[in-house]
Design a protein around this motif. Structure first.
Motif, short mmCIF file in Angstrom:
data_model
loop_
_atom_site.label_atom_id
_atom_site.label_comp_id
_atom_site.label_asym_id
_atom_site.label_seq_id
_atom_site.Cartn_x
_atom_site.Cartn_y
_atom_site.Cartn_z
N THR A 18 8.56 -17.08 0.29
CA THR A 18 7.14 -16.73 0.23
C THR A 18 6.86 -15.39 0.90
OG1 THR A 18 6.54 -19.07 0.21
CG2 THR A 18 4.82 -17.50 0.81
N LYS A 19 7.42 -15.16 2.08
CA LYS A 19 7.11 -13.93 2.80
C LYS A 19 7.57 -12.71 2.00
CE LYS A 19 7.41 -11.50 7.18
NZ LYS A 19 7.65 -11.58 8.63
N VAL A 20 8.80 -12.77 1.47
CA VAL A 20 9.30 -11.64 0.68
C VAL A 20 8.38 -11.41 -0.52
CG1 VAL A 20 11.22 -10.82 -0.74
CG2 VAL A 20 11.68 -11.98 1.42
N SER A 21 7.95 -12.49 -1.17
CA SER A 21 7.11 -12.37 -2.36
C SER A 21 5.71 -11.88 -2.02
CB SER A 21 7.03 -13.73 -3.07
OG SER A 21 8.31 -14.17 -3.46
N VAL A 22 5.14 -12.39 -0.94
CA VAL A 22 3.79 -11.97 -0.54
C VAL A 22 3.77 -10.50 -0.19
CG1 VAL A 22 2.04 -12.21 1.26
CG2 VAL A 22 2.99 -14.25 0.20
N TYR A 23 4.72 -10.05 0.63
CA TYR A 23 4.78 -8.64 1.00
C TYR A 23 4.96 -7.75 -0.23
CZ TYR A 23 4.86 -8.79 6.13
OH TYR A 23 4.52 -8.92 7.46
N SER A 24 5.81 -8.19 -1.15
CA SER A 24 6.05 -7.40 -2.35
C SER A 24 4.83 -7.37 -3.25
CB SER A 24 7.25 -7.97 -3.11
OG SER A 24 8.42 -7.95 -2.31
N THR A 25 4.09 -8.48 -3.32
CA THR A 25 2.89 -8.54 -4.16
C THR A 25 1.80 -7.63 -3.62
OG1 THR A 25 3.41 -10.83 -4.76
CG2 THR A 25 1.16 -10.09 -5.16
N LEU A 26 1.72 -7.46 -2.31
CA LEU A 26 0.74 -6.54 -1.75
C LEU A 26 0.92 -5.14 -2.32
CD1 LEU A 26 0.45 -7.38 2.07
CD2 LEU A 26 -1.18 -7.87 0.26
N GLY A 27 2.18 -4.74 -2.52
CA GLY A 27 2.44 -3.43 -3.09
C GLY A 27 1.94 -3.31 -4.52
N LEU A 28 1.88 -4.43 -5.23
CA LEU A 28 1.42 -4.40 -6.61
C LEU A 28 -0.09 -4.24 -6.73
CD1 LEU A 28 3.57 -7.34 -8.09
CD2 LEU A 28 3.97 -4.89 -8.39
N ILE A 29 -0.83 -4.69 -5.72
CA ILE A 29 -2.29 -4.66 -5.82
C ILE A 29 -2.92 -3.58 -4.95
CG2 ILE A 29 -2.41 -7.10 -6.41
CD1 ILE A 29 -3.23 -7.73 -3.59
N ALA A 30 -2.12 -2.90 -4.11
CA ALA A 30 -2.66 -1.85 -3.25
C ALA A 30 -3.05 -0.64 -4.08
CB ALA A 30 -1.64 -1.46 -2.19
N THR A 31 -4.15 0.00 -3.73
CA THR A 31 -4.61 1.20 -4.44
C THR A 31 -4.25 2.48 -3.69
OG1 THR A 31 -6.77 1.00 -3.35
CG2 THR A 31 -6.51 -0.05 -5.50
N SER A 32 -3.84 2.37 -2.43
CA SER A 32 -3.45 3.53 -1.64
C SER A 32 -2.66 3.06 -0.44
CB SER A 32 -4.69 4.31 -1.15
OG SER A 32 -5.39 3.56 -0.17
N ARG A 33 -2.07 3.98 0.27
CA ARG A 33 -1.31 3.61 1.47
C ARG A 33 -2.22 3.01 2.53
NH1 ARG A 33 3.25 8.39 2.37
NH2 ARG A 33 4.51 7.84 0.57
N ARG A 34 -3.40 3.58 2.69
CA ARG A 34 -4.32 3.05 3.69
C ARG A 34 -4.82 1.67 3.27
NH1 ARG A 34 -7.92 8.29 5.64
NH2 ARG A 34 -6.20 9.43 6.58
#
Length: 426
Positions: free
Chosen positions: A110-126
């Protein structure tokens, strides 16, 4: 993708796992009372939880993009739902071992997947940094809730009662609800897809090669040292409160919840702050604040005398001041994780998170062991003063980490994830 809905589900997943992961102390207490298990035997539950997290992360992190992050999270939720149902249906110490083994395996997925999914929905580094801190903040809220949720089901008047097992019906329902919400939510994981011509063995080798990149080496050392500090304080603060501040055992644990609350508040606040400010000065201020709390609070712990009638109003000031270190400590771990992940292409997020989980586990274990040794061989004062050493090292490592990130250019996970304003501020 429905970003808000996905983000809500990720927060809910982390909240559920926070309760399960941080219930180990309570479960140890209850299996000793219910099943006649000795303290040394009951302590193995910690290992049943931690070792699978590190081992499974190492073995499967590089393969998860092929499996799919959504499928991995669904698998993890299904595992813990079944394990929670087993606790009241087949009560016993063996079932408790199976529970934490299942929680460890599921959390690694779950942790690996959750962290990776954040990258898919982020619109910028901030945006990524803000979401990461908010996510970890929700985790700490779950940690706080774990104490209260389990205590509600414990029958203090009858320590041998197994009424506490009824909490797992509630947790199983929460896991099942999260599973259904996740199943009904569409995911677009195309950005995380691995090259089709690569084999799973090549994916695993690529994860190992990733470790030897200068940027990654600096990052994992920084993460290792941070977790070392957090685990040192979190694990030994109850003992410090009891033996140095002379607080009763129950109150020592209760006061420690201030530290967890500060971590939650700090991360939720940083989720807003890091969407507006550059991460590097924020991290430096946090580290300097941590050092200041240590230097101000620890001198106040000398000369404390035992008071059988001590209350929250008459407790030593240091009991409330030292846990405030959590406010400054909170943004660092999710902050550097976000910077690292948003500096890599999407298909490397899973492998990078796997390395992060492994070194976080090693840092936590190392910190607890070192602090415990120093606490026993010298004193609690010496043990906590020594946290200034890794704090100073992390301060130095962040300088090199920033230089390495800048040197890596704008290799973000997707075009929207490149925050040009943030890069100019750097």
């Amino acid at each position: 993708m429905q970003r808000r809905r996905i983000l809500f589900i990720l927060f809910l997943i982390y909240f559920v796992f926070a309760i399960l992961l941080n219930s180990v102390g309570t479960v140890i207490l209850q299996v000793i009372a219910n099943y006649g298990v000795g303290k040394s035997a009951a302590s193995v539950l910690e290992g049943f939880k931690d070792l699978p997290i590190a081992i499974v992360s190492f073995l499967v992190a590089s393969f998860l993009p092929r499996l799919g992050y959504k499928r991995a999270m669904l698998t993890g939720l299904a595992i813990v739902t079944a394990a929670c149902l087993a606790m009241p249906l087949v009560p016993g110490f063996a079932t408790a071992k199976l529970l934490f083994l299942s929680v460890g395996v599921a959390f690694a997925l779950t942790k690996v997947s959750v962290y990776s999914t954040l990258g898919l929905i982020a619109t910028s580094r901030r945006h990524h940094a803000g979401m990461m801190n908010t996510l970890e903040g929700f985790f700490m809220v779950g940690v706080l809730c774990a104490y209260w949720v389990f205590s509600f089901f414990i029958d203090s008047a009858n320590p041998a009662s197994q009424s506490w097992l009824n909490v797992y019906w509630l947790l199983a329902a929460l896991c099942a609800l999260t599973f259904v919400l996740l199943l009904a939510t569409p995911f677009d994981e195309r950005l995380a897809a691995l090259p089709a011509e690569r084999t799973p063995a090549q994916d695993f080798a690529a994860m190992l090669r990733l470790f030897f990149k200068p940027l990654v080496c600096i990052f994992v050392v920084t993460a290792f040292l941070y977790v070392l500090i957090e685990q040192s304080v979190g694990t030994w603060l109850p003992t410090f409160n009891n033996e140095i501040l002379m607080l009763p055992a129950a109150m020592s644990v209760q006061v420690t919840s201030i530290f967890a609350a500060c971590l939650a508040i700090g991360r939720l606040s940083a989720g807003v702050i890091l969407r507006r400010l550059h991460w590097y000065p924020v991290m430096n201020v946090c580290l300097l604040g941590m050092g200041a709390v240590v230097l101000v609070a620890l001198p106040l712990t000398h000369g404390v005398t035992a008071d059988a009638g001590v209350t929250w109003l008459t407790a030593p000031p240091a009991a409330f001041l030292f846990p405030l270190i959590g406010l400054f400590m909170a943004p660092i771990y999710p902050g550097i994780n976000s910077v690292m992940l948003s500096s890599l292409p999407q298909h490397q997020h899973s492998a990078m998170t796997g390395l992060l989980v492994i070194f976080s586990a090693l840092g936590g274990t190392t910190g607890s062991l070192i602090t415990g040794y120093v606490f026993g061989a010298f004193s609690g004062h010496t043990a906590f003063y020594l946290t200034l050493v890794p704090i100073a090292v992390v301060l130095v490592m962040l300088y090199f980490f920033r230089r390495a990130v800048d040197g890596a250019g704008d290799a973000a996970t997707s075009p929207p994830a490149v925050d040009t304003d943030a890069n100019r501020a750097a």
